[in-house]
Scaffold this active site. Structure first.
Site, short mmCIF file in Angstrom:
data_model
loop_
_atom_site.label_atom_id
_atom_site.label_comp_id
_atom_site.label_asym_id
_atom_site.label_seq_id
_atom_site.Cartn_x
_atom_site.Cartn_y
_atom_site.Cartn_z
N ARG A 161 0.79 -1.27 -0.04
CA ARG A 161 -0.03 -0.11 0.01
C ARG A 161 0.75 1.15 -0.04
NH1 ARG A 161 -3.03 -3.88 -0.49
NH2 ARG A 161 -4.70 -4.27 0.69
N SER A 235 -10.87 -0.17 3.31
CA SER A 235 -10.17 -0.24 4.47
C SER A 235 -9.70 1.15 4.97
CB SER A 235 -8.88 -1.15 4.28
OG SER A 235 -9.02 -2.46 3.78
N GLU A 331 -4.99 4.30 5.97
CA GLU A 331 -4.85 4.17 4.92
C GLU A 331 -5.63 5.19 3.86
OE1 GLU A 331 -5.13 -0.09 3.16
OE2 GLU A 331 -6.33 0.93 1.54
P1 FAD Z 1 -9.10 9.04 -4.96
O1 FAD Z 1 -9.90 8.52 -3.70
O2 FAD Z 1 -9.79 9.85 -5.99
O3 FAD Z 1 -7.76 9.41 -4.77
C1 FAD Z 1 -6.85 8.70 -3.83
C2 FAD Z 1 -5.57 9.48 -3.61
O4 FAD Z 1 -4.78 9.69 -4.81
C3 FAD Z 1 -5.99 10.92 -3.18
O5 FAD Z 1 -4.66 11.36 -2.54
C4 FAD Z 1 -5.75 11.75 -4.55
O6 FAD Z 1 -5.03 13.09 -4.63
C5 FAD Z 1 -4.56 10.89 -5.34
N1 FAD Z 1 -4.87 10.83 -6.72
C6 FAD Z 1 -6.03 10.22 -7.52
N2 FAD Z 1 -5.78 10.10 -8.84
C7 FAD Z 1 -4.28 10.65 -9.01
C8 FAD Z 1 -3.69 10.88 -10.22
N3 FAD Z 1 -4.29 10.82 -11.52
N4 FAD Z 1 -2.66 11.46 -10.11
C9 FAD Z 1 -2.17 11.85 -8.78
N5 FAD Z 1 -2.79 11.53 -7.78
C10 FAD Z 1 -4.06 11.00 -7.62
N6 FAD Z 1 -7.99 -0.31 -2.26
C11 FAD Z 1 -7.01 -1.40 -2.40
O7 FAD Z 1 -5.82 -1.23 -2.45
N7 FAD Z 1 -7.38 -2.59 -2.33
C12 FAD Z 1 -8.79 -2.87 -2.22
O8 FAD Z 1 -9.06 -4.03 -2.35
C13 FAD Z 1 -9.74 -1.89 -2.19
N8 FAD Z 1 -10.98 -2.26 -1.93
C14 FAD Z 1 -11.87 -1.22 -1.68
C15 FAD Z 1 -13.02 -1.45 -1.71
C16 FAD Z 1 -14.07 -0.50 -1.37
C17 FAD Z 1 -15.52 -0.78 -1.12
C18 FAD Z 1 -13.78 1.06 -1.44
C19 FAD Z 1 -14.75 2.14 -1.13
C20 FAD Z 1 -12.31 1.16 -1.44
C21 FAD Z 1 -11.66 0.43 -1.65
N9 FAD Z 1 -10.02 0.59 -1.62
C22 FAD Z 1 -9.04 -0.44 -2.12
C23 FAD Z 1 -9.51 1.81 -1.80
C24 FAD Z 1 -9.67 2.52 -3.24
O9 FAD Z 1 -10.53 1.88 -4.20
C25 FAD Z 1 -8.23 2.62 -4.01
O10 FAD Z 1 -7.31 3.26 -3.22
C26 FAD Z 1 -8.42 3.26 -5.23
O11 FAD Z 1 -7.20 3.07 -6.16
C27 FAD Z 1 -8.70 4.75 -5.12
O12 FAD Z 1 -8.86 5.28 -6.55
P2 FAD Z 1 -9.70 6.64 -6.61
O13 FAD Z 1 -9.79 6.99 -8.11
O14 FAD Z 1 -11.11 6.51 -5.99
O15 FAD Z 1 -8.92 7.71 -5.93
P1 NAP Z 2 -9.93 -11.34 4.40
O1 NAP Z 2 -9.53 -12.50 3.51
O2 NAP Z 2 -10.63 -11.50 5.53
O3 NAP Z 2 -8.03 -11.49 5.20
C1 NAP Z 2 -7.85 -10.56 6.46
C2 NAP Z 2 -6.49 -10.01 6.38
O4 NAP Z 2 -5.45 -10.91 6.17
C3 NAP Z 2 -6.41 -9.12 4.96
O5 NAP Z 2 -6.18 -7.79 5.29
C4 NAP Z 2 -5.30 -9.80 4.26
O6 NAP Z 2 -4.06 -9.12 3.99
C5 NAP Z 2 -4.60 -11.00 5.23
N1 NAP Z 2 -4.25 -12.27 4.47
C6 NAP Z 2 -5.52 -13.24 4.37
N2 NAP Z 2 -4.73 -14.10 3.59
C7 NAP Z 2 -3.71 -13.77 3.53
C8 NAP Z 2 -2.55 -14.41 2.94
N3 NAP Z 2 -2.74 -15.69 2.22
N4 NAP Z 2 -1.29 -13.96 2.66
C9 NAP Z 2 -1.22 -12.58 3.32
N5 NAP Z 2 -2.22 -11.96 3.80
C10 NAP Z 2 -3.29 -12.56 4.02
O7 NAP Z 2 -9.58 -10.04 3.81
P2 NAP Z 2 -10.72 -9.34 3.47
O8 NAP Z 2 -11.23 -8.22 4.37
O9 NAP Z 2 -11.92 -10.14 2.99
O10 NAP Z 2 -10.17 -8.55 2.09
C11 NAP Z 2 -9.88 -9.35 0.88
C12 NAP Z 2 -8.85 -8.56 0.11
O11 NAP Z 2 -9.34 -7.27 -0.41
C13 NAP Z 2 -7.58 -8.39 0.92
O12 NAP Z 2 -6.56 -8.56 0.26
C14 NAP Z 2 -7.79 -6.97 1.29
O13 NAP Z 2 -6.41 -6.18 1.24
C15 NAP Z 2 -8.59 -6.55 -0.16
N6 NAP Z 2 -9.44 -5.12 0.43
C16 NAP Z 2 -8.84 -3.90 0.23
C17 NAP Z 2 -9.35 -3.13 0.85
C18 NAP Z 2 -8.87 -1.68 1.05
O14 NAP Z 2 -9.62 -0.57 0.95
N7 NAP Z 2 -7.63 -1.51 1.08
C19 NAP Z 2 -11.01 -3.09 0.95
C20 NAP Z 2 -11.59 -4.14 1.09
C21 NAP Z 2 -10.61 -5.32 0.55
P3 NAP Z 2 -4.18 -7.99 2.84
O15 NAP Z 2 -4.99 -6.87 3.02
O16 NAP Z 2 -2.74 -7.60 2.61
O17 NAP Z 2 -4.46 -8.78 1.66
#
Ligand code: FAD
Ligand code: NAP
Length: 335
Positions: A161, A235, A331
């Site tokens: 991340r 998250s 995050e």
């Molecule tokens: P924004 O929210 O609009 O921006 C995020 C940041 O990036 C801000 O600081 C903004 O200034 C900057 N930014 C945006 N676009 C640009 C650009 N073109 N150039 C420079 N800076 C920029 N994230 C994960 O990593 N894994 C997941 O599984 C995941 N699941 C999610 C599930 C849900 C239900 C939600 C709501 C979010 C989830 N996220 C997850 C978080 C999010 O979707 C990601 O971080 C996504 O990449 C954000 O994209 P955005 O366009 O909405 O960015």
């Molecule tokens: P999950 O499967 O319930 O697992 C809980 C946590 O354990 C996760 O955060 C994941 O880390 C870690 N994990 C599970 N299995 C793993 C493995 N084999 N190796 C390393 N780490 C492991 O997670 P969940 O909440 O349902 O989410 C599923 C996936 O979607 C995850 O990868 C999660 O990161 C992603 N997600 C991200 C966001 C976001 O906003 N960033 C939101 C929703 C879901 P990791 O998170 O590092 O994978």
């Protein structure tokens, strides 16, 4: 370049908390991006799909909404294809399109909200895969001189991340295009527990990238709140990474605590588990709460404010610190 005034940010961000942007410029080309950056000056803010932002106050500076579109094949060989997307393209739509073409690599990242341009910012990841696995390069406008720079993976300091764009180059580079190198003879990544179980439930023994894509979409649709229905930004906290010695201490005290060894010898903890153990899962006060299925996701049920969400996050962080002596890092980008 058209500028809108007094824009309601609740409609541009997935937390849907109330706040106004004084001015919003929607940019669709690199030249418009430069023009907007000149007009907005050093305080201009960049917005993609608003799915990783929590707004706590009105935004007085120019907000530049990235809407550069486009999907181009840059090069192709027998094994690989390099495809370049405009920063404003919807991430999930691009993943679905790649899967339709039979190009593998991004399928585990299906249904992540937001734009392509934001994906490298925090090196989005899910189900055992991060976007840097297929990342080829990105192009970004340098805010200090308006020039377009190209960054390859080695320049981006991608991590869990993390990227250079959140640290040394924070608020400096505006990403206009991102290119991925995808496989025409894909390898599937089905070792993540939920994906494996979903494939088993579907009686799939030799999964294709389309199978992985559909499995991830199904899992996510069941488990995660749809931001169109309940405001959230995914998250709220990162999973903490601790050194191996402290992980062993925690394991001795809490034997059921999930722990994941990292390549550098440190250990990743599941923030959702820590929060759940502190009793927060499903918590609700007024319109702010912790999602019932996923304790890492803070939610706005209707009319919570950004400040209320931050206050809840501080209370959660304090209780996790007190119980486990582990500090949760945010995050979501707080504005
Ligand atoms: P924004 O929210 O609009 O921006 C995020 C940041 O990036 C801000 O600081 C903004 O200034 C900057 N930014 C945006 N676009 C640009 C650009 N073109 N150039 C420079 N800076 C920029 N994230 C994960 O990593 N894994 C997941 O599984 C995941 N699941 C999610 C599930 C849900 C239900 C939600 C709501 C979010 C989830 N996220 C997850 C978080 C999010 O979707 C990601 O971080 C996504 O990449 C954000 O994209 P955005 O366009 O909405 O960015
Ligand atoms: P999950 O499967 O319930 O697992 C809980 C946590 O354990 C996760 O955060 C994941 O880390 C870690 N994990 C599970 N299995 C793993 C493995 N084999 N190796 C390393 N780490 C492991 O997670 P969940 O909440 O349902 O989410 C599923 C996936 O979607 C995850 O990868 C999660 O990161 C992603 N997600 C991200 C966001 C976001 O906003 N960033 C939101 C929703 C879901 P990791 O998170 O590092 O994978």
């Amino acid at each position: 370049m058209h500028i809108e005034h007094h824009v309601n940010l609740a409609t541009l961000t997935t937390f849907h908390v109330p706040a106004k942007a004084e001015k919003v410029a929607r940019v669709t080309t690199v030249d418009e991006t430069r023009e907007a950056l000149r007009a907005g000056g050093p305080t201009a803010k960049i917005l993609g799909g608003g799915s990783n932002v929590l707004v706590t106050r009105d935004v007085p500076s120019l907000l530049i909404k990235m809407e550069i579109m486009g999907r181009d094949v840059l090069s192709e060989s027998t094994d690989h294809v390099v495809v370049r997307f405009g920063a404003g393209e919807t991430w999930h739509a691009c993943v679905a399109w790649c899967v339709e073409q039979g190009w593998g690599g991004l399928e585990n990242l299906a249904l992540i909200p937001g734009t392509v341009g934001a994906a490298p910012m925090q090196n989005i990841g899910a189900y055992g895969v991060e976007q840097d696995r297929c990342f080829d390069h990105l192009e970004a406008v340098d805010r200090t001189n308006g020039e377009v720079q190209t960054f390859h993976a080695a320049d981006c300091a991608f991590g869990y991340r993390e990227s250079i764009f959140k640290h040394a180059l924070r608020d400096r580079m505006v990403i206009t295009h991102v290119a991925y190198r995808l496989r025409k003879h894909p390898e599937v990544h089905n070792d993540y527990a939920d994906v494996r179980l979903e494939l088993q439930a579907r009686n799939i023994t030799h999964a294709t990238i389309a199978d992985i894509f559909h499995a991830v979409v199904a899992i996510r649709s069941r488990k995660l709140p749809d931001p169109a229905v309940i405001g959230n930004a995914g998250s709220f906290f990162k999973n903490p990474i601790v050194d191996a010695a402290y992980a062993a201490v925690l394991h001795a005290t809490f034997p059921t605590m999930p722990q994941f060894a990292q390549p550098d010898g440190r250990v990743k903890l599941a923030a959702a588990w820590l929060i759940d153990q502190c009793g927060w899962k499903g918590y609700r006060s007024g319109d702010v709460g912790v999602h019932v299925n996923q304790a890492l996701v803070l939610v706005n049920y209707a009319s919570a404010t950004g400040t209320e969400v931050v206050d809840l996050s501080n209370a959660i962080r304090a209780s996790v610190l007190e119980r486990f002596d582990v500090m949760l890092e945010t995050e979501v980008n707080i504005w």
